[in-house]
Design a protein around this motif. Structure first.
Motif, PDB file in Angstrom:
ATOM      1  N   ARG A  85       0.841  -1.200   0.000  1.00 36.71           N
ATOM      2  CA  ARG A  85       0.000   0.000   0.000  1.00 36.71           C
ATOM      3  C   ARG A  85       0.874   1.247   0.000  1.00 36.71           C
ATOM      4  O   ARG A  85       1.828   1.352   0.773  1.00 36.71           O
ATOM      5  CB  ARG A  85      -0.912   0.006   1.226  1.00 36.71           C
ATOM      6  CG  ARG A  85      -2.199  -0.748   1.056  1.00 36.71           C
ATOM      7  CD  ARG A  85      -3.004  -0.795   2.330  1.00 36.71           C
ATOM      8  NE  ARG A  85      -2.537  -1.861   3.201  1.00 36.71           N
ATOM      9  CZ  ARG A  85      -3.320  -2.615   3.981  1.00 36.71           C
ATOM     10  NH1 ARG A  85      -4.614  -2.393   4.025  1.00 36.71           N
ATOM     11  NH2 ARG A  85      -2.813  -3.575   4.725  1.00 36.71           N
ATOM     12  N   ILE A 109      -3.584   4.536  -2.773  1.00 36.02           N
ATOM     13  CA  ILE A 109      -4.748   4.931  -1.976  1.00 36.02           C
ATOM     14  C   ILE A 109      -4.778   6.450  -1.871  1.00 36.02           C
ATOM     15  O   ILE A 109      -3.771   7.088  -1.541  1.00 36.02           O
ATOM     16  CB  ILE A 109      -4.685   4.306  -0.563  1.00 36.02           C
ATOM     17  CG1 ILE A 109      -4.710   2.778  -0.676  1.00 36.02           C
ATOM     18  CG2 ILE A 109      -5.827   4.804   0.306  1.00 36.02           C
ATOM     19  CD1 ILE A 109      -4.424   2.077   0.625  1.00 36.02           C
ATOM     20  N   VAL A 124      -9.260   3.103  -2.716  1.00 34.49           N
ATOM     21  CA  VAL A 124      -8.287   2.511  -3.634  1.00 34.49           C
ATOM     22  C   VAL A 124      -8.434   3.179  -5.000  1.00 34.49           C
ATOM     23  O   VAL A 124      -9.550   3.402  -5.481  1.00 34.49           O
ATOM     24  CB  VAL A 124      -8.518   0.992  -3.752  1.00 34.49           C
ATOM     25  CG1 VAL A 124      -7.563   0.385  -4.775  1.00 34.49           C
ATOM     26  CG2 VAL A 124      -8.359   0.316  -2.393  1.00 34.49           C
ATOM     27  N   ALA A 176     -10.384   1.713   1.227  1.00 34.57           N
ATOM     28  CA  ALA A 176      -9.097   1.050   1.446  1.00 34.57           C
ATOM     29  C   ALA A 176      -9.171  -0.004   2.542  1.00 34.57           C
ATOM     30  O   ALA A 176      -8.413  -0.976   2.525  1.00 34.57           O
ATOM     31  CB  ALA A 176      -8.035   2.092   1.780  1.00 34.57           C
TER      32      ALA A 176
END
Length: 268
Positions: free
Chosen positions: A122, A159, A164, A220
């Motif tokens: 991420r 993100i 997302v 997310a």
């Protein structure tokens, strides 16, 4: 009338490019999708630099049974005769587009028996807000990919504002359990209105042909409970993320079961 067709290159949504003639006299013709009552279309010759490079790229792909053709067109540079500032921010009359293309062999799709697997990390999406534009200004993507690489991952899940967006070179989908239907699952991909992101050719093909895919904002937090995280791309095809930030996604031996065979040309 111009000579034998040497190569036809499909351009999703734009028709095909047909290369006719041979040698230096080869020409590239853009055939848009048929819009007449019989499906007929009118060819548009790609002249000058654009046509020559398009023809070269298509003919280069002819040497391989399967090939990846990359064709990039940018606004170009202003005239260098002193009639326009060299560093003008506003396009000047006479600006000539810069065209770049190359072709490289690719393994035949039919040999892709097992979907690829990748690790992801991420990362905060720090790019500009015009993410729907296919731009060569990829500094934000490069920085995110460098951060992902430092985290021992092959792709970044970007993100922005708690949702997302996409990867640095892929689109993303998340498979989650449907709590309203025990045993059922939902497959979600970020909608084009939920965040600045590219539509993606492979993403659009899947959305058009797999009605189960839902386009929506993907929070997310869903990543923590995903049964699968999938990456879509021209050469990525459908790839499964086995680990996110070092933690296994679903089963450790995860495979893209939800979309298995969707892009397999031998699948029914």
């Amino acid at each position: 009338l111009l000579g034998p067709i040497q190569r036809i290159l499909p351009l999703p949504g734009a028709g095909v490019v047909a290369v006719v003639g041979e040698g230096p006299s080869a020409k590239a013709l853009l055939l848009p999708p048929g819009n007449g009552p019989t499906g007929a279309t009118t060819a548009v010759e790609l002249g000058g630099q654009e046509g020559g490079i398009a023809a070269w790229a298509c003919l280069g792909a002819e040497a391989a049974e399967d090939a990846f053709v990359y064709w990039q067109v940018t606004r170009g540079v202003p005239p260098l005769d002193g009639s326009a500032p060299v560093r003008a921010r506003v396009p000047s009359p006479g600006t000539t587009p810069t065209v770049f293309a190359y072709a490289t062999p690719m393994p035949p799709l039919r040999t892709d028996a097992a979907p690829a697997l990748k690790r992801a990390s991420r990362q905060v999406d720090r790019r500009w807000l015009n993410g729907f534009i296919k731009s060569i200004s990829l500094l934000g993507n490069v920085q995110a990919m460098m951060a992902a690489d430092a985290a021992h991952a092959e792709e970044a899940v970007l993100i922005r504002d708690g949702v997302v967006t996409e990867g640095t070179y892929t689109n993303i989908a998340v498979v989650i359990n449907d709590h309203g239907k025990p045993g059922a699952q939902r497959i979600l991909t970020p909608s084009l209105s939920s965040a600045p992101l590219l539509a993606g050719v492979t993403r659009q093909i899947l959305v058009d042909h797999v009605p189960e895919i839902e386009e929506c904002a993907v929070p997310a937090v869903m990543l923590d409970h995903a049964q699968e995280i999938l990456l879509f791309g021209t050469t990525t095809m459908v790839t499964s993320v086995t680990h996110l930030d070092g933690q296994p996604v679903g089963l450790v031996a995860n495979q893209p079961a939800f979309l298995a065979g969707v892009l397999d040309i031998n699948a029914s």
